[in-house]
Each structure stands twice: as structure tokens, then as C-alpha cells.
Design an enzyme around this catalytic site. Structure first.
Site, PDB file in Angstrom:
ATOM      1  N   HIS A  17       0.834  -1.211   0.000  1.00 14.05           N
ATOM      2  CA  HIS A  17       0.000   0.000   0.000  1.00 14.05           C
ATOM      3  C   HIS A  17       0.866   1.257   0.000  1.00 14.05           C
ATOM      4  O   HIS A  17       0.587   2.212  -0.721  1.00 14.05           O
ATOM      5  CB  HIS A  17      -0.880   0.046   1.256  1.00 14.05           C
ATOM      6  CG  HIS A  17      -1.867  -1.070   1.385  1.00 14.05           C
ATOM      7  ND1 HIS A  17      -1.952  -1.862   2.495  1.00 14.05           N
ATOM      8  CD2 HIS A  17      -2.825  -1.518   0.539  1.00 14.05           C
ATOM      9  CE1 HIS A  17      -2.926  -2.747   2.342  1.00 14.05           C
ATOM     10  NE2 HIS A  17      -3.467  -2.580   1.158  1.00 14.05           N
ATOM     11  N   LYS A  41     -18.236  -6.731   7.986  1.00  9.95           N
ATOM     12  CA  LYS A  41     -16.912  -7.344   7.823  1.00  9.95           C
ATOM     13  C   LYS A  41     -16.247  -7.579   9.171  1.00  9.95           C
ATOM     14  O   LYS A  41     -16.393  -6.761  10.081  1.00  9.95           O
ATOM     15  CB  LYS A  41     -16.016  -6.394   6.997  1.00  9.95           C
ATOM     16  CG  LYS A  41     -15.578  -6.970   5.647  1.00  9.95           C
ATOM     17  CD  LYS A  41     -14.660  -5.985   4.953  1.00  9.95           C
ATOM     18  CE  LYS A  41     -13.882  -6.602   3.825  1.00  9.95           C
ATOM     19  NZ  LYS A  41     -13.054  -5.629   3.133  1.00  9.95           N
ATOM     20  N   ARG A  90      -1.649  -5.919  -8.272  1.00  9.19           N
ATOM     21  CA  ARG A  90      -0.519  -6.827  -8.085  1.00  9.19           C
ATOM     22  C   ARG A  90      -0.450  -7.880  -9.166  1.00  9.19           C
ATOM     23  O   ARG A  90       0.605  -8.432  -9.448  1.00  9.19           O
ATOM     24  CB  ARG A  90      -0.640  -7.537  -6.726  1.00  9.19           C
ATOM     25  CG  ARG A  90      -0.364  -6.652  -5.552  1.00  9.19           C
ATOM     26  CD  ARG A  90      -0.895  -7.261  -4.304  1.00  9.19           C
ATOM     27  NE  ARG A  90      -2.349  -7.271  -4.321  1.00  9.19           N
ATOM     28  CZ  ARG A  90      -3.109  -7.537  -3.279  1.00  9.19           C
ATOM     29  NH1 ARG A  90      -2.567  -7.870  -2.144  1.00  9.19           N
ATOM     30  NH2 ARG A  90      -4.410  -7.494  -3.374  1.00  9.19           N
ATOM     31  N   SER A 128      -2.501  -7.984   2.748  1.00  8.41           N
ATOM     32  CA  SER A 128      -2.883  -7.891   4.159  1.00  8.41           C
ATOM     33  C   SER A 128      -3.270  -9.273   4.679  1.00  8.41           C
ATOM     34  O   SER A 128      -3.002  -9.599   5.836  1.00  8.41           O
ATOM     35  CB  SER A 128      -4.043  -6.908   4.338  1.00  8.41           C
ATOM     36  OG  SER A 128      -3.633  -5.600   4.035  1.00  8.41           O
TER      37      SER A 128
HETATM   38  P1  ADP Z   1      -9.711  -3.923  -0.040  1.00 12.45           P
HETATM   39  O1  ADP Z   1     -10.406  -4.438   1.189  1.00 12.45           O
HETATM   40  O2  ADP Z   1     -10.431  -2.842  -0.747  1.00 12.45           O
HETATM   41  O3  ADP Z   1      -9.189  -5.004  -0.944  1.00 12.45           O
HETATM   42  P2  ADP Z   1      -6.963  -3.490   0.741  1.00 12.45           P
HETATM   43  O4  ADP Z   1      -6.562  -2.726   1.951  1.00 12.45           O
HETATM   44  O5  ADP Z   1      -6.673  -4.952   0.760  1.00 12.45           O
HETATM   45  O6  ADP Z   1      -8.484  -3.159   0.575  1.00 12.45           O
HETATM   46  O7  ADP Z   1      -6.310  -2.874  -0.561  1.00 12.45           O
HETATM   47  C1  ADP Z   1      -6.477  -1.541  -0.951  1.00 12.45           C
HETATM   48  C2  ADP Z   1      -5.801  -1.299  -2.296  1.00 12.45           C
HETATM   49  O8  ADP Z   1      -4.421  -1.589  -2.189  1.00 12.45           O
HETATM   50  C3  ADP Z   1      -6.286  -2.174  -3.447  1.00 12.45           C
HETATM   51  O9  ADP Z   1      -6.249  -1.409  -4.626  1.00 12.45           O
HETATM   52  C4  ADP Z   1      -5.286  -3.272  -3.526  1.00 12.45           C
HETATM   53  O10 ADP Z   1      -5.216  -3.834  -4.817  1.00 12.45           O
HETATM   54  C5  ADP Z   1      -4.047  -2.489  -3.198  1.00 12.45           C
HETATM   55  N1  ADP Z   1      -2.963  -3.337  -2.700  1.00 12.45           N
HETATM   56  C6  ADP Z   1      -3.001  -4.197  -1.679  1.00 12.45           C
HETATM   57  N2  ADP Z   1      -1.802  -4.795  -1.496  1.00 12.45           N
HETATM   58  C7  ADP Z   1      -0.987  -4.294  -2.459  1.00 12.45           C
HETATM   59  C8  ADP Z   1       0.371  -4.536  -2.844  1.00 12.45           C
HETATM   60  N3  ADP Z   1       1.120  -5.429  -2.222  1.00 12.45           N
HETATM   61  N4  ADP Z   1       0.863  -3.831  -3.897  1.00 12.45           N
HETATM   62  C9  ADP Z   1       0.082  -2.941  -4.544  1.00 12.45           C
HETATM   63  N5  ADP Z   1      -1.194  -2.677  -4.244  1.00 12.45           N
HETATM   64  C10 ADP Z   1      -1.722  -3.352  -3.213  1.00 12.45           C
END
Ligand code: ADP
Length: 158
Positions: A17, A41, A90, A128
Site C-alpha cells: 500500500h 466485515k 498486483r 494484508s
Molecule cells: P480492499 O479491502 O479494498 O481489498 P486493501 O486494503 O486490501 O483493501 O487494498 C487496498 C488497495 O491496495 C487495493 O487497490 C489493492 O489492490 C491495493 N494493494 C493491496 N496490497 C498491495 C500490494 N502489495 N501492492 C500494490 N497494491 C496493493
């Protein structure tokens, strides 16, 4: 002024992120990192903890602001004056997941444009979900989480 909102659960925020936000701030004037709360959630970290970690990570980034919301992402983006949504990709699987969300967002808010950045090979494997598993089994989180929150997470969960 070009304002982008980076929406997500950030449960917890990872290096993946952070990379997207830091690259995004070279394109936009302001990035609002918007931490979602959905009562249906189950989260690993509370909203307060997720927000606290975001604040720790972006404390010194003048172009980055942290916010939380509990409504449609596009509604919150509009209220905050964001013309763009920023998302990270990703893999092709991420794109399959993102496409329907983006189409619906476009339907609801044609004025808001979604912009994607491809993650680098260094962060493409970080999610995550995987990080939560590592934390649950007390594995080594160095390199997965931003340095600013490693001690906080250890104190909270180890
Ligand atoms: P959500 O619950 O909306 O999936 P996340 O917190 O998991 O929320 O992710 C938010 C954003 O960050 C999304 O666009 C996701 O694709 C991106 N993201 C998550 N992990 C990575 C990573 N390792 N590299 C790039 N983008 C990421």
C-alpha cells in the site's frame, strides 16, 4: 488541484500500500488514504488501530491525509473533493476483482476516474491477508510491514 482517494481496509497497511501511495503522490497534489469500515466485515485490527497505523506511516507526508468512512466509496470521494480513485494492481487476479467494482463506481459517479498503478516485484506478493497469517503465528513481519508500525504491531499482537 488533483485529489486522489486511495480506499481500502488497511487491515493492516503493508509495504505494498505504501508504495502505491508514495508513487501516487508524484502524480496527484493530494492523496486521501481512506480507511473503510463495513459493519458486516470482521477485521483483525480495530478501525482505531488501522487509523493509528496509517497516521504513523504518513505522519511526515504533507501531501497525504488519512480519513475513515462508512459509506459508498464514490460518495465519500465526492464529499472530500477527490476527482480520482487510486488502486494498486498486483496481478491479473487483482484486475478481475477490480473491474466490476470500477464499472459500478463509474456507473454511480461518471465524473470520478479510477487510476491503477502496477505494484513492483518487491511488493507484488504482499497482501494484508498473508500478513495477518504471519502475525497470527508470530512470524517475522520485517520487510512486509512499513518500519513505522512494526513495534506497534508486535506490542499489540505478539
Ligand atoms: P480492499 O479491502 O479494498 O481489498 P486493501 O486494503 O486490501 O483493501 O487494498 C487496498 C488497495 O491496495 C487495493 O487497490 C489493492 O489492490 C491495493 N494493494 C493491496 N496490497 C498491495 C500490494 N502489495 N501492492 C500494490 N497494491 C496493493
Amino acid at each position: 488541484m488533483k485529489i486522489a482517494m486511495f480506499p481500502g481496509s488497511f487491515d493492516p497497511i503493508t509495504r505494498g500500500h505504501v508504495e502505491i501511495v508514495l508513487r501516487g503522490r508524484t502524480i496527484f497534489d493530494e492523496i486521501i488514504v481512506a480507511c473503510g469500515f463495513n459493519s458486516a466485515k470482521k477485521y483483525f485490527f480495530t478501525l482505531e488501530e488501522r487509523i493509528e497505523m496509517l497516521n504513523m506511516v504518513f505522519a511526515h507526508e504533507s501531501k497525504v491525509r488519512v480519513a475513515s468512512y462508512q459509506e459508498l466509496t464514490v460518495e465519500f470521494a465526492r464529499k472530500q473533493g477527490a476527482q480520482f480513485l487510486l488502486r494498486g494492481l498486483r496481478s491479473p487476479q487483482d484486475l478481475s476483482y477490480e473491474q466490476p467494482i470500477e464499472l459500478i463506481n463509474k456507473h454511480m459517479a461518471p465524473d470520478i476516474e479510477t487510476v491503477h498503478l502496477l505494484s513492483s516485484p518487491e511488493t507484488a506478493a504482499i497482501s494484508s491477508t498473508i500478513v495477518r497469517e504471519v502475525i497470527k503465528y508470530r512470524g517475522n513481519i520485517d520487510g512486509l510491514l512499513p518500519d513505522e508500525i512494526v513495534d506497534y504491531v508486535r506490542e499489540l499482537k505478539y
